[in-house]
Design a protein around this motif. Structure first.
Motif, short mmCIF file in Angstrom:
data_model
loop_
_atom_site.label_atom_id
_atom_site.label_comp_id
_atom_site.label_asym_id
_atom_site.label_seq_id
_atom_site.Cartn_x
_atom_site.Cartn_y
_atom_site.Cartn_z
N LYS A 1 0.97 -0.95 0.44
CA LYS A 1 -0.04 0.27 0.23
C LYS A 1 1.21 1.43 0.16
O LYS A 1 0.58 2.21 -0.62
N LYS A 2 1.88 1.38 0.94
CA LYS A 2 2.98 2.33 0.50
C LYS A 2 3.40 2.36 -0.34
O LYS A 2 3.79 4.07 -0.81
N SER A 3 4.24 1.36 -1.40
CA SER A 3 4.53 1.50 -1.95
C SER A 3 3.54 2.33 -3.50
O SER A 3 4.22 2.64 -4.24
N ALA B 1 1.49 3.84 -3.09
CA ALA B 1 1.23 5.83 -2.85
C ALA B 1 2.46 6.76 -2.96
O ALA B 1 2.02 7.50 -3.59
N LYS B 2 3.00 5.93 -2.96
CA LYS B 2 4.02 6.61 -3.35
C LYS B 2 4.67 7.01 -4.77
O LYS B 2 5.05 7.76 -5.14
N LYS B 3 4.40 5.88 -5.56
CA LYS B 3 4.47 6.16 -6.75
C LYS B 3 3.03 6.57 -7.70
O LYS B 3 3.48 7.60 -8.21
N THR C 1 2.01 9.36 -5.37
CA THR C 1 2.22 10.71 -4.87
C THR C 1 3.97 11.54 -6.45
O THR C 1 3.98 12.33 -6.79
N ALA C 2 4.13 9.86 -6.74
CA ALA C 2 5.30 10.87 -8.06
C ALA C 2 4.81 10.71 -9.19
O ALA C 2 5.56 11.87 -9.64
N THR D 1 3.80 14.19 -8.92
CA THR D 1 4.69 15.58 -8.74
C THR D 1 5.26 15.38 -10.33
O THR D 1 6.06 16.89 -10.83
#
Length: 217
Positions: free
Chosen positions: A126-128, A130-132, A134-135, A138
């Protein structure tokens, strides 16, 4: 019960999993630091933790039976309190709704570790994700920001070209006007020279006529 199950057991009383994890970590860290420094940590009704010195001694290797010298070391020791001993022996009953009697999550210790590993893996995925996300956001913002200045610069260049074209056309028009004025000034000068030339010819004719008349006389 492992550490994860202990955190799960006190989650309800601490008001959240993160708070329970922080509490367990803080208590264990405080006990370890105190024992390492040589202090004795005593919890009434539970037990005491202390540092014990073991002198150098000789021991036997169980596989070969050979006598081996063991160096002097320090080891931690836990001594259970009387209340803890009574509860474990059964001479006293545990109070109801106590955190100590709260059962661990489903499964045994090994099963619990598997379930916690699965939960950790799910959280990591889930964190990965979410990071993807957000990336990607950006990068999209950065590309949009880059495109916007490029459009502005192109618009500025186009406006600059238009202004330069207007200026050059204005300069050409002014140059044509000045050339026309100069040509207009030259034309009257030519007429004046033309007028002066016949006057000179007439004066020459008069002088020659006077000379001829004087000769005849």
């Amino acid at each position: 019960m492992n550490k994860a199950q202990l955190v799960e057991a006190i989650t309800d009383k601490m008001g959240g999993r993160q708070q329970a994890s922080d509490a367990v970590d803080a208590v264990l860290d405080a006990i370890i630091r105190a024992v390492v420094s040589g202090e004795r940590v005593s919890v009434t009704g539970f037990g005491s933790f202390e540092k014990v010195e073991r002198p150098a001694r000789y021991a036997r290797n169980p596989q070969t039976g050979e006598r081996v010298r063991v160096k002097k070391t320090s080891v931690p020791r836990f001594r259970a309190g009387q209340g803890f001993k009574d509860l474990v022996s059964g001479s006293k009953r545990l109070p109801k709704n106590d955190t100590a009697v709260k059962k661990a999550p489903k499964g045994s210790l090994s099963g619990g570790t598997k379930t916690t590993a699965k939960a950790a893996a799910k959280k990591a995925t889930k964190k990965s994700a979410a990071k993807k996300a957000t990336a990607k956001k950006t990068t999209a913002k950065k590309t949009a920001a880059k495109k916007a200045p490029a459009k502005r610069t192109t618009a500025k260049k186009a406006s600059a070209k238009k202004t330069t074209a207007k200026k050059s056309s204005a300069k050409k028009a002014s140059a044509k006007k000045t050339a026309a004025k100069k040509s207009a000034k030259k034309a009257p000068a030519k007429k004046a020279t033309a007028k002066k030339a016949p006057a000179r010819k007439a004066a020459g004719r008069r002088t020659t006529a006077k000379k001829t008349t004087a000769r005849k006389r």
